[in-house]
Write a protein that holds these residues in place. Structure first.
Motif, PDB file in Angstrom:
ATOM      1  N   LYS A 195       0.834  -1.208   0.000  1.00 22.06           N
ATOM      2  CA  LYS A 195       0.000   0.000   0.000  1.00 22.06           C
ATOM      3  C   LYS A 195       0.867   1.256   0.000  1.00 22.06           C
ATOM      4  N   THR A 206      -3.192   5.594   7.464  1.00 24.32           N
ATOM      5  CA  THR A 206      -3.459   7.033   7.519  1.00 24.32           C
ATOM      6  C   THR A 206      -2.204   7.877   7.280  1.00 24.32           C
ATOM      7  N   GLU A 254      -6.932   0.967   8.826  1.00 21.93           N
ATOM      8  CA  GLU A 254      -6.699   1.739   7.606  1.00 21.93           C
ATOM      9  C   GLU A 254      -5.409   2.542   7.707  1.00 21.93           C
TER      10      GLU A 254
END
Length: 152
Positions: A12, A50, A48
């Protein structure tokens, strides 16, 4: 929550570096860095991503290569920088530094408020950087011509 970079979240981060920085290669002071395997920390909230920070230790110096907070004004960038500073201290680094470009006004304010001091301005440094990485755009944030590097 600030966590060390791990293999689960690395793809990611690498995708964000590709999207935001035309990475994985970035150039600072005429040196090409491959961020795809750089040490770093991530900020995660509810599973998630951030934010992230990537750094490189060379001798007694620690260079912050990339910092991105995906949610502004929540302390994510500050937490990530503090994690790198603590790591640099544990590795006996005497200096933590970074490069940003002249268009990155938001970051320039942030780094100064955080306590980083402007150490140098490298006029027209992006001309050389573009020879090493032609994908660096001519215009940056708010349409400002990308020309100079600021060292903090």
């Amino acid at each position: 929550m600030i966590l060390p970079m791990n293999s689960e979240i690395r793809p990611k981060v690498n995708q964000l570096i590709a999207d935001e920085w035309a990475g994985p290669m970035i150039v600072t002071k005429g040196i090409v860095h491959d961020t795809s395997g750089a040490d770093g920390f991530v900020s995660v909230d509810g599973g998630e991503l951030t934010g992230y920070i990537l750094y490189a230790v060379n001798g007694e110096e620690c260079e912050i290569l990339a910092l991105q907070s995906l949610l502004e004004n929540r302390g994510i960038g500050s937490g990530l920088i503090r994690a790198v500073i603590e790591t640099a201290k544990s590795r006996r680094c005497t200096r933590v530094w970074l490069i940003t470009t002249n268009d990155n006004i938001h970051a320039i304010r942030f780094y100064q408020r955080f306590g980083f001091e402007l150490k140098g301005v490298f006029l027209n440094a992006l001309e050389e950087s573009r020879m090493l990485k032609p994908s660096i755009p001519l215009l940056g944030n708010e349409g400002i011509p990308l020309k100079h590097e600021f060292e903090f």
